[in-house]
Design a protein around this motif. Structure first.
Motif, PDB file in Angstrom:
ATOM      1  N   LEU A   1       0.865  -1.186   0.000  1.00 45.25           N
ATOM      2  CA  LEU A   1       0.000   0.000   0.000  1.00 45.25           C
ATOM      3  C   LEU A   1       0.892   1.223   0.000  1.00 45.25           C
ATOM      4  CD1 LEU A   1      -3.233   0.613   1.979  1.00 45.25           C
ATOM      5  CD2 LEU A   1      -1.446   2.338   2.038  1.00 45.25           C
ATOM      6  N   PHE A   2       0.505   2.201  -0.829  1.00 44.57           N
ATOM      7  CA  PHE A   2       1.313   3.416  -1.028  1.00 44.57           C
ATOM      8  C   PHE A   2       0.424   4.652  -0.857  1.00 44.57           C
ATOM      9  CE2 PHE A   2       4.723   1.033  -3.152  1.00 44.57           C
ATOM     10  CZ  PHE A   2       4.037  -0.077  -3.623  1.00 44.57           C
ATOM     11  N   TRP A   3       1.004   5.702  -0.333  1.00 43.14           N
ATOM     12  CA  TRP A   3       0.350   7.016  -0.275  1.00 43.14           C
ATOM     13  C   TRP A   3       1.158   8.006  -1.123  1.00 43.14           C
ATOM     14  CZ3 TRP A   3      -4.299   8.392   1.675  1.00 43.14           C
ATOM     15  CH2 TRP A   3      -4.901   7.570   2.638  1.00 43.14           C
ATOM     16  N   TYR A   4       0.419   8.843  -1.861  1.00 44.14           N
ATOM     17  CA  TYR A   4       1.021   9.879  -2.692  1.00 44.14           C
ATOM     18  C   TYR A   4       0.315  11.209  -2.453  1.00 44.14           C
ATOM     19  CZ  TYR A   4       3.519   6.394  -5.438  1.00 44.14           C
ATOM     20  OH  TYR A   4       4.366   5.379  -5.831  1.00 44.14           O
ATOM     21  N   GLN A   5       1.039  12.279  -2.737  1.00 43.54           N
ATOM     22  CA  GLN A   5       0.484  13.631  -2.721  1.00 43.54           C
ATOM     23  C   GLN A   5       0.591  14.197  -4.133  1.00 43.54           C
ATOM     24  OE1 GLN A   5       2.895  16.964  -1.186  1.00 43.54           O
ATOM     25  NE2 GLN A   5       1.298  17.285   0.338  1.00 43.54           N
ATOM     26  N   GLN A   6      -0.526  14.694  -4.665  1.00 46.45           N
ATOM     27  CA  GLN A   6      -0.507  15.246  -6.018  1.00 46.45           C
ATOM     28  C   GLN A   6      -0.960  16.697  -5.984  1.00 46.45           C
ATOM     29  OE1 GLN A   6      -2.988  13.305  -8.999  1.00 46.45           O
ATOM     30  NE2 GLN A   6      -1.697  14.053 -10.668  1.00 46.45           N
ATOM     31  N   ALA A   7      -0.032  17.588  -6.272  1.00 42.15           N
ATOM     32  CA  ALA A   7      -0.377  19.004  -6.395  1.00 42.15           C
ATOM     33  C   ALA A   7      -0.957  19.247  -7.778  1.00 42.15           C
ATOM     34  CB  ALA A   7       0.865  19.857  -6.164  1.00 42.15           C
ATOM     35  N   LEU A   8      -1.681  20.336  -7.920  1.00 43.35           N
ATOM     36  CA  LEU A   8      -2.353  20.663  -9.174  1.00 43.35           C
ATOM     37  C   LEU A   8      -1.342  20.749 -10.312  1.00 43.35           C
ATOM     38  CD1 LEU A   8      -5.222  21.281 -10.144  1.00 43.35           C
ATOM     39  CD2 LEU A   8      -4.693  23.711  -9.893  1.00 43.35           C
TER      40      LEU A   8
ATOM     41  N   SER B   1      -0.549  -6.184  -5.639  1.00 46.81           N
ATOM     42  CA  SER B   1      -0.209  -7.550  -5.230  1.00 46.81           C
ATOM     43  C   SER B   1       1.184  -7.927  -5.726  1.00 46.81           C
ATOM     44  CB  SER B   1      -1.248  -8.536  -5.776  1.00 46.81           C
ATOM     45  OG  SER B   1      -1.327  -8.443  -7.173  1.00 46.81           O
ATOM     46  N   GLY B   2       1.852  -6.975  -6.374  1.00 46.18           N
ATOM     47  CA  GLY B   2       3.200  -7.229  -6.882  1.00 46.18           C
ATOM     48  C   GLY B   2       3.479  -6.306  -8.049  1.00 46.18           C
ATOM     49  N   HIS B   3       4.716  -5.873  -8.190  1.00 50.29           N
ATOM     50  CA  HIS B   3       5.025  -4.844  -9.205  1.00 50.29           C
ATOM     51  C   HIS B   3       4.746  -5.324 -10.614  1.00 50.29           C
ATOM     52  CE1 HIS B   3       8.902  -6.638 -10.544  1.00 50.29           C
ATOM     53  NE2 HIS B   3       8.924  -7.106  -9.319  1.00 50.29           N
ATOM     54  N   ASN B   4       4.799  -6.626 -10.852  1.00 53.12           N
ATOM     55  CA  ASN B   4       4.524  -7.129 -12.202  1.00 53.12           C
ATOM     56  C   ASN B   4       3.065  -6.956 -12.613  1.00 53.12           C
ATOM     57  OD1 ASN B   4       7.136  -7.894 -12.745  1.00 53.12           O
ATOM     58  ND2 ASN B   4       6.861  -9.990 -12.042  1.00 53.12           N
ATOM     59  N   TYR B   5       2.199  -6.739 -11.643  1.00 51.24           N
ATOM     60  CA  TYR B   5       0.772  -6.615 -11.930  1.00 51.24           C
ATOM     61  C   TYR B   5       0.322  -5.156 -11.995  1.00 51.24           C
ATOM     62  CZ  TYR B   5       1.008 -11.496 -10.623  1.00 51.24           C
ATOM     63  OH  TYR B   5       1.367 -12.816 -10.542  1.00 51.24           O
ATOM     64  N   GLY B   6       1.181  -4.247 -11.600  1.00 46.90           N
ATOM     65  CA  GLY B   6       0.772  -2.847 -11.613  1.00 46.90           C
ATOM     66  C   GLY B   6       0.189  -2.429 -10.276  1.00 46.90           C
ATOM     67  N   TYR B   7      -0.288  -1.213 -10.248  1.00 48.05           N
ATOM     68  CA  TYR B   7      -0.756  -0.587  -9.018  1.00 48.05           C
ATOM     69  C   TYR B   7      -2.139  -0.008  -9.276  1.00 48.05           C
ATOM     70  CZ  TYR B   7       4.255  -0.941  -8.348  1.00 48.05           C
ATOM     71  OH  TYR B   7       5.534  -1.427  -8.275  1.00 48.05           O
ATOM     72  N   THR B   8      -3.065  -0.252  -8.369  1.00 49.70           N
ATOM     73  CA  THR B   8      -4.424   0.262  -8.507  1.00 49.70           C
ATOM     74  C   THR B   8      -4.590   1.454  -7.584  1.00 49.70           C
ATOM     75  OG1 THR B   8      -5.251  -1.963  -8.985  1.00 49.70           O
ATOM     76  CG2 THR B   8      -6.876  -0.289  -8.390  1.00 49.70           C
ATOM     77  N   PHE B   9      -5.011   2.563  -8.153  1.00 49.94           N
ATOM     78  CA  PHE B   9      -5.159   3.804  -7.397  1.00 49.94           C
ATOM     79  C   PHE B   9      -6.612   4.053  -7.036  1.00 49.94           C
ATOM     80  CE2 PHE B   9      -1.085   6.020  -7.325  1.00 49.94           C
ATOM     81  CZ  PHE B   9      -0.350   5.219  -8.177  1.00 49.94           C
ATOM     82  N   GLY B  10      -6.799   4.675  -5.874  1.00 48.98           N
ATOM     83  CA  GLY B  10      -8.098   5.186  -5.508  1.00 48.98           C
ATOM     84  C   GLY B  10      -8.349   6.525  -6.179  1.00 48.98           C
ATOM     85  N   SER B  11      -9.554   7.040  -5.992  1.00 51.89           N
ATOM     86  CA  SER B  11      -9.931   8.313  -6.620  1.00 51.89           C
ATOM     87  C   SER B  11      -9.338   9.514  -5.903  1.00 51.89           C
ATOM     88  CB  SER B  11     -11.449   8.459  -6.659  1.00 51.89           C
ATOM     89  OG  SER B  11     -12.011   7.444  -7.456  1.00 51.89           O
ATOM     90  N   GLY B  12      -8.799   9.290  -4.704  1.00 53.52           N
ATOM     91  CA  GLY B  12      -8.119  10.363  -3.996  1.00 53.52           C
ATOM     92  C   GLY B  12      -9.022  11.150  -3.059  1.00 53.52           C
ATOM     93  N   THR B  13      -8.375  11.848  -2.155  1.00 54.60           N
ATOM     94  CA  THR B  13      -9.035  12.811  -1.281  1.00 54.60           C
ATOM     95  C   THR B  13      -8.472  14.180  -1.599  1.00 54.60           C
ATOM     96  OG1 THR B  13      -9.410  11.269   0.553  1.00 54.60           O
ATOM     97  CG2 THR B  13      -9.360  13.610   1.095  1.00 54.60           C
ATOM     98  N   ARG B  14      -9.355  15.101  -1.977  1.00 54.56           N
ATOM     99  CA  ARG B  14      -8.895  16.476  -2.235  1.00 54.56           C
ATOM    100  C   ARG B  14      -8.978  17.265  -0.947  1.00 54.56           C
ATOM    101  NH1 ARG B  14      -7.965  19.468  -6.607  1.00 54.56           N
ATOM    102  NH2 ARG B  14      -8.898  17.895  -7.990  1.00 54.56           N
ATOM    103  N   LEU B  15      -7.830  17.645  -0.420  1.00 51.42           N
ATOM    104  CA  LEU B  15      -7.753  18.411   0.826  1.00 51.42           C
ATOM    105  C   LEU B  15      -7.512  19.878   0.497  1.00 51.42           C
ATOM    106  CD1 LEU B  15      -7.492  18.662   3.941  1.00 51.42           C
ATOM    107  CD2 LEU B  15      -5.040  18.198   3.650  1.00 51.42           C
ATOM    108  N   THR B  16      -8.369  20.723   1.038  1.00 54.56           N
ATOM    109  CA  THR B  16      -8.201  22.168   0.897  1.00 54.56           C
ATOM    110  C   THR B  16      -8.080  22.761   2.287  1.00 54.56           C
ATOM    111  OG1 THR B  16      -9.556  22.164  -1.102  1.00 54.56           O
ATOM    112  CG2 THR B  16      -9.162  24.295  -0.043  1.00 54.56           C
TER     113      THR B  16
END
Lengths: 112, 113
Positions: free
Chosen positions: B32-39, B96-111
């Protein structure tokens, strides 16, 4: 450190034009490579992947070949559609944990 | 579940307030991974879990950021004393493993206002 460099956008094309979005990477070991797409208002979706050298990933008419000798993974499509308008991210995952590292994204705008 | 679920979808916080963002990964996904995406930017790595173990937190921008995954499933990203520069979309991904890729959620937009 590990990094991904992809061409800056926006890339603006007419429908049915040929698309190339360049991507190069630096990584240790043998990375897995991906292209993700983000359509307007939607989340990140896996478009295609390649997990070893010379592999070609393909999906929805898009293709990319894992070129170890040039550390590149360029995205191509022979004939783009308006519905392909989106932001495309080149991603690699390497090292012991295979943590994905993203490029800054390339916006594609396709006009009718 | 069928995908990665994140809640809330939107969060408005007053500066100085604490927030908690939740991620429900795909059942059985170890990583499980967490990311931050700026505009207008690509997602930036924050932290990584394998099961309940936090193996990498090198991307957390300050000690105000804290993440946990106590039972190896649901994860929570907590931000204390929010600042305006924390405003971004926070993404969670599972695999489930790097060979299968990564599934992302829709995200939380924090203001942060």
């Amino acid at each position: 450190g590990n990094s991904v460099t992809q061409m800056e956008g926006p890339v603006t094309l007419s429908e049915e034009a040929f698309l190339t979005i360049n991507c190069t990477y630096t990584a240790t070991g043998y990375p897995s490579l991906f292209w993700y797409v983000q359509y307007p208002g939607e989340g990140l979706q896996l478009l295609l992947k390649a997990t070893k050298a010379d592999d070609k990933g393909s999906n929805k008419g898009f293709e990319a070949t894992y070129r170890k000798e040039t550390t590149s993974f360029h995205l191509e499509k022979g004939s783009v559609q308006v519905s392909d308008s989106a932001v495309y991210f080149c991603v690699h995952a390497s090292g012991g944990s295979y943590i994905p590292t993203f490029g800054r994204g390339t916006s594609l705008i396709v006009h009718p | 579940g069928a995908g990665v679920s994140q809640s809330p979808r939107y969060k408005v916080a007053k500066r100085g307030q604490d927030v908690a963002l939740r991620c429900d990964p795909i059942s059985g996904h170890v990583s499980l991974f967490w990311y931050q995406q700026a505009l207008g930017q690509g997602p930036e790595f924050l932290t990584y879990f394998q099961n309940e173990a936090q193996l990498d937190k090198s991307g957390l921008p300050s000690d105000r950021f804290f993440a946990e995954r106590p039972e190896g499933s649901v994860s929570t990203l907590k931000i204390q004393r929010t600042q305006q520069e924390d405003s971004a979309v926070y993404l969670c991904a599972s695999s489930s493993g790097h060979n299968y890729g990564y599934t992302f959620g829709s995200g939380t937009r924090l203001t942060v206002v």
